[in-house]
Design a protein around this motif. Structure first.
Motif, PDB file in Angstrom:
ATOM      1  N   ASP A 150       0.818  -1.283  -0.224  1.00 43.90           N
ATOM      2  CA  ASP A 150      -0.097   0.045  -0.110  1.00 43.90           C
ATOM      3  C   ASP A 150       0.943   1.277  -0.195  1.00 43.90           C
ATOM      4  O   ASP A 150       0.461   2.224   0.395  1.00 43.90           O
ATOM      5  CB  ASP A 150      -0.975   0.055   1.139  1.00 43.90           C
TER       6      ASP A 150
ATOM      7  N   ARG B  92      -8.871  -1.343  -5.072  1.00 44.24           N
ATOM      8  CA  ARG B  92      -8.556  -0.321  -3.971  1.00 44.24           C
ATOM      9  C   ARG B  92      -7.619   0.820  -4.261  1.00 44.24           C
ATOM     10  O   ARG B  92      -7.398   0.949  -5.412  1.00 44.24           O
ATOM     11  CB  ARG B  92      -7.648  -1.294  -3.027  1.00 44.24           C
TER      12      ARG B  92
ATOM     13  N   ASN C  66      -4.924   2.129  -2.750  1.00 44.69           N
ATOM     14  CA  ASN C  66      -3.456   2.122  -2.572  1.00 44.69           C
ATOM     15  C   ASN C  66      -2.860   0.945  -3.625  1.00 44.69           C
ATOM     16  O   ASN C  66      -3.584   0.068  -3.842  1.00 44.69           O
ATOM     17  CB  ASN C  66      -2.907   1.926  -1.129  1.00 44.69           C
TER      18      ASN C  66
ATOM     19  N   THR D 128       0.452  -1.668  -4.086  1.00 46.28           N
ATOM     20  CA  THR D 128       1.688  -2.210  -3.383  1.00 46.28           C
ATOM     21  C   THR D 128       2.922  -2.326  -4.509  1.00 46.28           C
ATOM     22  O   THR D 128       2.652  -2.777  -5.702  1.00 46.28           O
ATOM     23  CB  THR D 128       1.625  -3.810  -2.819  1.00 46.28           C
TER      24      THR D 128
END
Length: 432
Positions: free
Chosen positions: A331, A422, A424, A426
């Motif tokens: 994130d 989502r 965010n 990664t």
């Protein structure tokens, strides 16, 4: 995701049209597109390129307002992703896709080639987006536009023509494209009939002569297995397996959920080259959707350039130039604005950097103190207009794309991922 390029005669001009220097259209989920809007250009002549210039320069819009333009020679031009909420029908923009025909139909009629292309494109959109003929509107039929003289066509007649049975194509139906099957599951032919609801068994027989007559009229005892290789080749599939093994070896988590599109895995691959200023690293994006893996690979740098390493502007961090340490940063990034200038993935959560503080123009991946925090380690592009050959000052620790078109494609995928998954992202980095 739908791909208009499968329509014969369609030209992709998205990257060729004039765009606003700072404004961008927003995106909407593909499932929210439930209407088709028909327009005419209100000009005797013109092209997608000319309309885009007008919409940007005169209207101050982010870009061309239509998703498709059908010119007088019948050529269809794909101008905007269907997921983009462009400007063409006011408050209805958020759920409509816009088709514009070149011409002023107050005093002239569409050419025969335009009629044919309009029928082809509209039926394709209806099928791909599950839109009924009743939801194909002329511009003036949308709320708030009753006074508009657009498109000056008999929309009732058009809707009636769209209800006519579609003639089957001579092209064999590609089971694997629409129903990819990498798991190796065996389907009965009758099961496929139930899935392909826009083709009847006789139509399926006509475009697939290799099937027996009996197979097109009743469920057979035999079974068929769609190809597991489409839409990516076995070679690419093997490449994805390599990246998955690399990430698993490092203990990194991987996004496997394929219930929605664009569940992205973003992986940086750093080469062991200690000489700076080269775009000699890679950024790989791969994801799974409906059982099929997809992959994109881009040329980037994961290292700072000569300017920051030598501290040429004398404004560098006193602890040294940041080099992102290998690792998985969950994130860590969100869509934002790089230096308040353009959309990029900007750092939102802490990452770990190694500070190279000897200003010797050699990348020290292992020497130097480690720091963890928010340092503005963004994922962005270099030159806006052309591919960059040297890193120079484009990176002081950021992950930077060499090619601006690659970066645009990457950001489009991230935007679509935001809509489905989502906020965010990664970012994972591996030394190779």
């Amino acid at each position: 995701m739908v791909d208009p390029l499968e329509i014969p005669g369609m030209k992709d001009v998205r990257m060729l049209l004039k765009k606003h220097h700072s404004k961008e259209y927003g995106y909407r989920p593909i499932k929210s597109v439930t209407y088709i809007a028909i327009h005419h250009s209100l000009t005797k002549s013109g092209s997608a390129e000319a309309f885009a210039r007008y919409h940007v320069a005169t209207n101050n819009w982010p870009g061309l307002g239509y998703h498709f333009v059908i010119e007088k020679d019948g050529i269809m031009k794909w101008c905007n992703e269907i997921e983009k909420s462009t400007y063409h029908v006011g408050n209805s923009n958020r759920f409509s896709v816009g088709i514009c025909l070149t011409g002023d139909f107050r005093t002239e009629k569409p050419t025969d080639l335009q009629w044919k292309s309009l029928n082809t494109l509209t039926k394709w959109l209806m099928r791909e987006l599950s839109i009924e003929p009743e939801n194909v509107f002329g511009h003036s039929e949308f709320s708030g536009y009753a006074s508009k003289q657009c498109p000056c066509l008999d929309m009732d007649k058009i809707r009636l023509s769209l209800k006519e049975k579609k003639q089957p194509s001579n092209k064999p139906f590609n089971f694997a494209k629409y129903y990819p099957n990498p798991t190796g599951k065996i389907y009965r032919l009758s099961e496929l009939f139930s899935k392909i609801n826009h083709l009847s068994p006789p139509e399926l027989k006509k475009i697939n002569p290799q099937l027996t007559s009996e197979a097109t009229t009743k469920p057979p005892d035999v079974q068929i297995q769609p190809s597991p290789e489409a839409p990516i080749s076995q070679e690419v599939s093997s490449e994805i397996s390599t990246y998955i093994r690399m990430m698993e070896k490092e203990g990194y988590s991987i996004n496997y959920d394929d219930s929605k599109d664009y569940n992205l895995n973003i992986l940086g691959l750093r080469t062991p080259n200690h000489i700076p200023n080269k775009f000699d690293d890679s950024l790989v994006v791969f994801w799974k959707f409906n059982g099929t893996w997809h992959i994109k690979k881009y040329k980037i740098t994961t290292d700072p350039g000569t300017g920051p390493l030598l501290n040429l502007n004398k404004k560098g961090n006193s602890n040294g130039t940041a080099i992102l340490k290998k690792g998985q940063y969950k994130d860590s990034h969100i869509i934002g604005y790089h230096k308040k200038q353009y959309r990029a993935l900007v750092q939102a959560n802490p990452v770990t950097v190694i500070r190279d503080n000897n200003w010797d123009n050699i990348l020290d991946f292992d020497n130097g103190r480690e720091f963890t925090g928010i340092f503005g380690i963004n994922i962005h592009r270099a030159n806006e207009h052309r591919e960059s050959q040297q890193v120079d000052a484009w990176s002081a620790g950021c992950q930077v794309f060499a090619n601006p078109q690659d970066f645009k494609e990457f950001m489009d995928m991230c935007t679509k991922s935001n809509l489905e998954w989502r906020k965010n992202f990664t970012y994972s980095l591996i030394n190779v």
